[in-house]
Enzyme design. Sequence first.
Site, PDB file in Angstrom:
ATOM      1  N   CYS A 116      -2.322   5.963   3.189  1.00 30.36           N
ATOM      2  CA  CYS A 116      -3.774   6.064   3.077  1.00 30.36           C
ATOM      3  C   CYS A 116      -4.424   6.695   4.307  1.00 30.36           C
ATOM      4  CB  CYS A 116      -4.374   4.676   2.831  1.00 30.36           C
ATOM      5  SG  CYS A 116      -3.868   3.939   1.266  1.00 30.36           S
ATOM      6  N   HIS A 257     -11.807   4.967   4.968  1.00 30.35           N
ATOM      7  CA  HIS A 257     -10.895   4.949   3.818  1.00 30.35           C
ATOM      8  C   HIS A 257     -11.414   3.931   2.811  1.00 30.35           C
ATOM      9  CE1 HIS A 257      -7.499   4.434   1.268  1.00 30.35           C
ATOM     10  NE2 HIS A 257      -7.148   3.272   1.797  1.00 30.35           N
ATOM     11  N   ASN A 287      -9.288   2.917  -4.965  1.00 28.63           N
ATOM     12  CA  ASN A 287      -8.524   3.425  -3.822  1.00 28.63           C
ATOM     13  C   ASN A 287      -7.617   4.558  -4.302  1.00 28.63           C
ATOM     14  OD1 ASN A 287      -6.779   3.896  -1.680  1.00 28.63           O
ATOM     15  ND2 ASN A 287      -6.325   1.741  -1.292  1.00 28.63           N
TER      16      ASN A 287
END
Length: 339
Positions: A116, A257, A287
């Site tokens: 990520c 993020h 996500n």
Amino acid sequence: MGKINAIITGVGGYVPDYVLNNEELSRMVDTNDEWITTRVGIKERRILTEEGLGTSYMARKAAKQLLQKTGVDPDTIDALIVTTTTPDYKFPSTASIVLGKLGLKNAFAFDFEAACCGFLYSLDVASSMIASGRYKRIILIGADKMSSIVDYTDRATCVLFGDGAAAVLIEGTEDEGVGLQDSFLRTDGKGLPFLHMKAGGSVCPPSRFTVDHKLHFLYQEGRTVFRYAVTDMSEDVKEVLKRNSLTADDVDWIIPHQANLRIEEAVAKRAGVSPEKLLVNIERYGNTSAATIPLTMWDYESKFRRGDKIVLTAFGAGFVHGASYYRWAYDGAKAAAKK
């Protein structure tokens, strides 16, 4: 020639058409809209459902839009980087597939994997390539088909993830005060037990056993990851502000993020950044791993003005984490109108 600063000169994005909302998920696992919204802030996520299509498809769509918006000649692209955790294949690289589909004749391509945190890390790498003077134009794509590694019988993880891609064009300028100003990037290596995919690599190759025991799905210990993410991202933001003699009030926007709305809000609060400066879109996409930061840029491009001070921060499996200080280089409202 003076110092070359690496700047983003355009953003393109793509999300699949299919919307998997909380109501539909609640018919798949024991969960409900209130539980998901309260704990992670997600209402829906996009899923690439067409058989035979993978991460490269979404990456190509994002890059194609980027080229159309910017009007750049594909033959002038020097390099193409795809950062992803869900490549089409172990080899060849997803980037090589995207390059071939786009017909880039004068570029080389490679994948970059930092989970990520991939976009944050690879933005620093691509910017360094531009600053060297050896490369003029680089396409950087964050793309992940997280649905391909999610167990939709596991309510702890299946509510979190979605699919998507976004691409940025990175070029050089001698203008001062714009572009990537600084990056504070770290890897502590403690994360393996808490966030990983157990099988599929060289330690545990695929077998009938690994498939039968669902070892090819993402595994996460949510509470531990949450705690580390909040601490590391907020400290990274404070460090990059300190290194550049900035206060939280100086920041125009913070793009974290998009993993969990509570994480994002906690990071901004600990770093002292006002909530109205926090840019989030997790409620619509979930996500999307390496795609979250550039997808947020894509969504909010119209808000950005030349010189805006933007802090990017991310956290991922490894644990990998960091923060970057970036100054926007163009009027985003005009560019966004070309979507």
